[in-house]
Motif scaffolding. Structure first.
Motif, PDB file in Angstrom:
ATOM      1  N   ILE A  23       0.966  -1.153   0.024  1.00 19.84           N
ATOM      2  CA  ILE A  23      -0.065   0.202   0.138  1.00 19.84           C
ATOM      3  C   ILE A  23       0.983   1.179  -0.154  1.00 19.84           C
ATOM      4  CG2 ILE A  23      -1.693   1.359   1.199  1.00 19.84           C
ATOM      5  CD1 ILE A  23      -2.528  -1.363   2.433  1.00 19.84           C
ATOM      6  N   LYS A  24       0.796   2.058  -0.904  1.00 26.81           N
ATOM      7  CA  LYS A  24       1.328   3.337  -0.993  1.00 26.81           C
ATOM      8  C   LYS A  24       0.720   4.554  -0.410  1.00 26.81           C
ATOM      9  CE  LYS A  24       4.321   5.962  -3.953  1.00 26.81           C
ATOM     10  NZ  LYS A  24       4.965   6.028  -5.154  1.00 26.81           N
ATOM     11  N   VAL A  25       1.311   5.241   0.550  1.00 23.56           N
ATOM     12  CA  VAL A  25       0.723   6.315   1.375  1.00 23.56           C
ATOM     13  C   VAL A  25       1.310   7.537   1.138  1.00 23.56           C
ATOM     14  CG1 VAL A  25      -0.118   7.112   3.575  1.00 23.56           C
ATOM     15  CG2 VAL A  25      -0.108   4.491   3.136  1.00 23.56           C
ATOM     16  N   MET A  26       0.913   8.850   0.648  1.00 21.65           N
ATOM     17  CA  MET A  26       1.620   9.876   0.394  1.00 21.65           C
ATOM     18  C   MET A  26       1.081  11.001   1.152  1.00 21.65           C
ATOM     19  SD  MET A  26       1.937   9.699  -3.703  1.00 21.65           S
ATOM     20  CE  MET A  26       0.713   8.612  -3.849  1.00 21.65           C
ATOM     21  N   GLY A  27       2.102  11.781   1.661  1.00 20.11           N
ATOM     22  CA  GLY A  27       1.650  12.934   2.644  1.00 20.11           C
ATOM     23  C   GLY A  27       2.731  13.856   2.327  1.00 20.11           C
ATOM     24  N   LEU A  28       2.577  14.935   3.305  1.00 16.15           N
ATOM     25  CA  LEU A  28       3.961  15.836   3.442  1.00 16.15           C
ATOM     26  C   LEU A  28       5.028  15.243   4.097  1.00 16.15           C
ATOM     27  CD1 LEU A  28       1.912  19.176   4.266  1.00 16.15           C
ATOM     28  CD2 LEU A  28       3.028  18.757   2.198  1.00 16.15           C
ATOM     29  N   LYS A  29       6.221  15.695   3.524  1.00 17.57           N
ATOM     30  CA  LYS A  29       7.204  15.200   4.387  1.00 17.57           C
ATOM     31  C   LYS A  29       7.363  16.095   5.732  1.00 17.57           C
ATOM     32  CE  LYS A  29      12.211  14.563   3.869  1.00 17.57           C
ATOM     33  NZ  LYS A  29      13.564  15.013   3.173  1.00 17.57           N
ATOM     34  N   ALA A  30       7.136  15.064   6.727  1.00 13.28           N
ATOM     35  CA  ALA A  30       7.076  16.121   8.042  1.00 13.28           C
ATOM     36  C   ALA A  30       7.302  14.975   9.175  1.00 13.28           C
ATOM     37  CB  ALA A  30       5.566  16.323   8.399  1.00 13.28           C
ATOM     38  N   ASP A  31       7.975  15.128  10.153  1.00 13.89           N
ATOM     39  CA  ASP A  31       8.117  14.605  11.580  1.00 13.89           C
ATOM     40  C   ASP A  31       7.019  13.773  11.898  1.00 13.89           C
ATOM     41  OD1 ASP A  31      10.811  15.434  11.306  1.00 13.89           O
ATOM     42  OD2 ASP A  31      10.362  16.972  13.061  1.00 13.89           O
ATOM     43  N   GLY A  32       6.995  12.321  11.858  1.00 13.05           N
ATOM     44  CA  GLY A  32       5.982  11.577  12.282  1.00 13.05           C
ATOM     45  C   GLY A  32       5.043  11.112  11.237  1.00 13.05           C
ATOM     46  N   PHE A  33       5.265  11.482  10.364  1.00 15.58           N
ATOM     47  CA  PHE A  33       4.525  10.718   9.203  1.00 15.58           C
ATOM     48  C   PHE A  33       4.841   9.364   9.134  1.00 15.58           C
ATOM     49  CE2 PHE A  33       4.044  10.166   4.348  1.00 15.58           C
ATOM     50  CZ  PHE A  33       2.706   9.961   4.684  1.00 15.58           C
ATOM     51  N   VAL A  34       5.924   8.857   8.647  1.00 15.60           N
ATOM     52  CA  VAL A  34       6.276   7.729   8.651  1.00 15.60           C
ATOM     53  C   VAL A  34       5.964   6.584   9.818  1.00 15.60           C
ATOM     54  CG1 VAL A  34       8.353   5.891   8.162  1.00 15.60           C
ATOM     55  CG2 VAL A  34       8.271   8.075   6.855  1.00 15.60           C
ATOM     56  N   HIS A  35       6.258   7.334  10.990  1.00 15.63           N
ATOM     57  CA  HIS A  35       5.943   6.730  12.262  1.00 15.63           C
ATOM     58  C   HIS A  35       4.317   6.317  12.065  1.00 15.63           C
ATOM     59  CE1 HIS A  35       5.722   5.154  16.204  1.00 15.63           C
ATOM     60  NE2 HIS A  35       4.843   6.277  16.374  1.00 15.63           N
ATOM     61  N   ALA A  36       3.558   7.267  11.862  1.00 16.23           N
ATOM     62  CA  ALA A  36       1.999   7.237  11.838  1.00 16.23           C
ATOM     63  C   ALA A  36       1.725   6.214  10.901  1.00 16.23           C
ATOM     64  CB  ALA A  36       1.265   8.648  11.585  1.00 16.23           C
ATOM     65  N   VAL A  37       2.049   6.097   9.953  1.00 16.55           N
ATOM     66  CA  VAL A  37       1.683   5.165   8.566  1.00 16.55           C
ATOM     67  C   VAL A  37       2.269   3.950   9.243  1.00 16.55           C
ATOM     68  CG1 VAL A  37       2.053   4.248   6.357  1.00 16.55           C
ATOM     69  CG2 VAL A  37       1.878   6.736   6.878  1.00 16.55           C
ATOM     70  N   THR A  38       3.399   3.517   9.775  1.00 12.37           N
ATOM     71  CA  THR A  38       3.762   2.188  10.156  1.00 12.37           C
ATOM     72  C   THR A  38       2.812   1.873  11.359  1.00 12.37           C
ATOM     73  OG1 THR A  38       5.514   3.258  11.442  1.00 12.37           O
ATOM     74  CG2 THR A  38       5.994   2.394   9.052  1.00 12.37           C
ATOM     75  N   HIS A  39       2.633   2.781  12.301  1.00 10.76           N
ATOM     76  CA  HIS A  39       1.658   2.513  13.385  1.00 10.76           C
ATOM     77  C   HIS A  39       0.162   1.978  13.089  1.00 10.76           C
ATOM     78  CE1 HIS A  39       0.140   2.706  17.515  1.00 10.76           C
ATOM     79  NE2 HIS A  39      -0.754   3.486  17.110  1.00 10.76           N
ATOM     80  N   ILE A  40      -0.240   2.696  12.145  1.00  8.06           N
ATOM     81  CA  ILE A  40      -1.742   2.224  11.530  1.00  8.06           C
ATOM     82  C   ILE A  40      -1.381   0.738  10.975  1.00  8.06           C
ATOM     83  CG2 ILE A  40      -3.236   2.534   9.890  1.00  8.06           C
ATOM     84  CD1 ILE A  40      -2.931   5.664  10.310  1.00  8.06           C
ATOM     85  N   ALA A  41      -0.283   0.447  10.191  1.00  8.85           N
ATOM     86  CA  ALA A  41      -0.158  -0.801   9.437  1.00  8.85           C
ATOM     87  C   ALA A  41       0.067  -1.803  10.601  1.00  8.85           C
ATOM     88  CB  ALA A  41       1.033  -0.818   8.540  1.00  8.85           C
ATOM     89  N   HIS A  42       0.735  -1.620  11.533  1.00  5.97           N
ATOM     90  CA  HIS A  42       0.904  -2.541  12.838  1.00  5.97           C
ATOM     91  C   HIS A  42      -0.430  -2.884  13.584  1.00  5.97           C
ATOM     92  CE1 HIS A  42       2.500  -4.569  16.117  1.00  5.97           C
ATOM     93  NE2 HIS A  42       3.419  -5.011  15.306  1.00  5.97           N
ATOM     94  N   GLN A  43      -1.230  -2.024  13.222  1.00  6.28           N
ATOM     95  CA  GLN A  43      -2.446  -2.112  14.143  1.00  6.28           C
ATOM     96  C   GLN A  43      -3.313  -3.171  13.352  1.00  6.28           C
ATOM     97  OE1 GLN A  43      -4.295   1.788  14.006  1.00  6.28           O
ATOM     98  NE2 GLN A  43      -4.194   1.941  16.197  1.00  6.28           N
ATOM     99  N   PHE A  44      -3.147  -3.198  11.882  1.00  5.10           N
ATOM    100  CA  PHE A  44      -4.275  -4.030  10.910  1.00  5.10           C
ATOM    101  C   PHE A  44      -3.039  -5.447  10.913  1.00  5.10           C
ATOM    102  CE2 PHE A  44      -6.104  -0.134  10.509  1.00  5.10           C
ATOM    103  CZ  PHE A  44      -7.572  -0.405  10.639  1.00  5.10           C
ATOM    104  N   ASP A  45      -2.082  -5.550  10.850  1.00 13.23           N
ATOM    105  CA  ASP A  45      -1.199  -6.567  10.816  1.00 13.23           C
ATOM    106  C   ASP A  45       0.216  -6.769  11.753  1.00 13.23           C
ATOM    107  OD1 ASP A  45       0.702  -8.603   9.634  1.00 13.23           O
ATOM    108  OD2 ASP A  45       1.207  -7.705   8.074  1.00 13.23           O
TER     109      ASP A  45
END
Length: 95
Positions: A23-45
């Protein structure tokens, strides 16, 4: 007379479950963005491996594409994952 066959919802999908699903997720390059995406991915897997994350910066460097690969177990799981990612304030696009 045979008993009616129960419909298998997996037959409505082109995806064979379980499978590795990027799954490709795009957003502004900002502190915490990658962590937020990986945290959500971990919730579902729960077995999600953050070391497999792929990052791609936009030409101008303002946006970041984050590709996470999850183990898809059902259409419902993927639908809810897409909804959760799409509703996050840091996320602009989910593909």
């Amino acid at each position: 007379m045979d008993a009616p066959q129960k419909e298998d919802p997996r037959k409505d999908s082109l995806i064979e479950y379980p499978s590795q699903f990027p799954i490709k997720v795009m957003g502004l390059k900002a502190d915490g963005f990658v962590h937020a995406v990986t945290h959500i991915a971990h919730q579902f897997d729960p077995a999600f491996d953050a070391t497999t994350v792929e990052l791609r910066e936009s030409k101008g460097g303002n946006y970041l594409g984050v590709t996470v690969t999850v183990t898809a177990t059902s259409r419902e799981q993927l639908d809810e994952l897409y909804r959760t990612l799409s509703s996050h304030p840091m996320v602009k696009v989910v593909l």
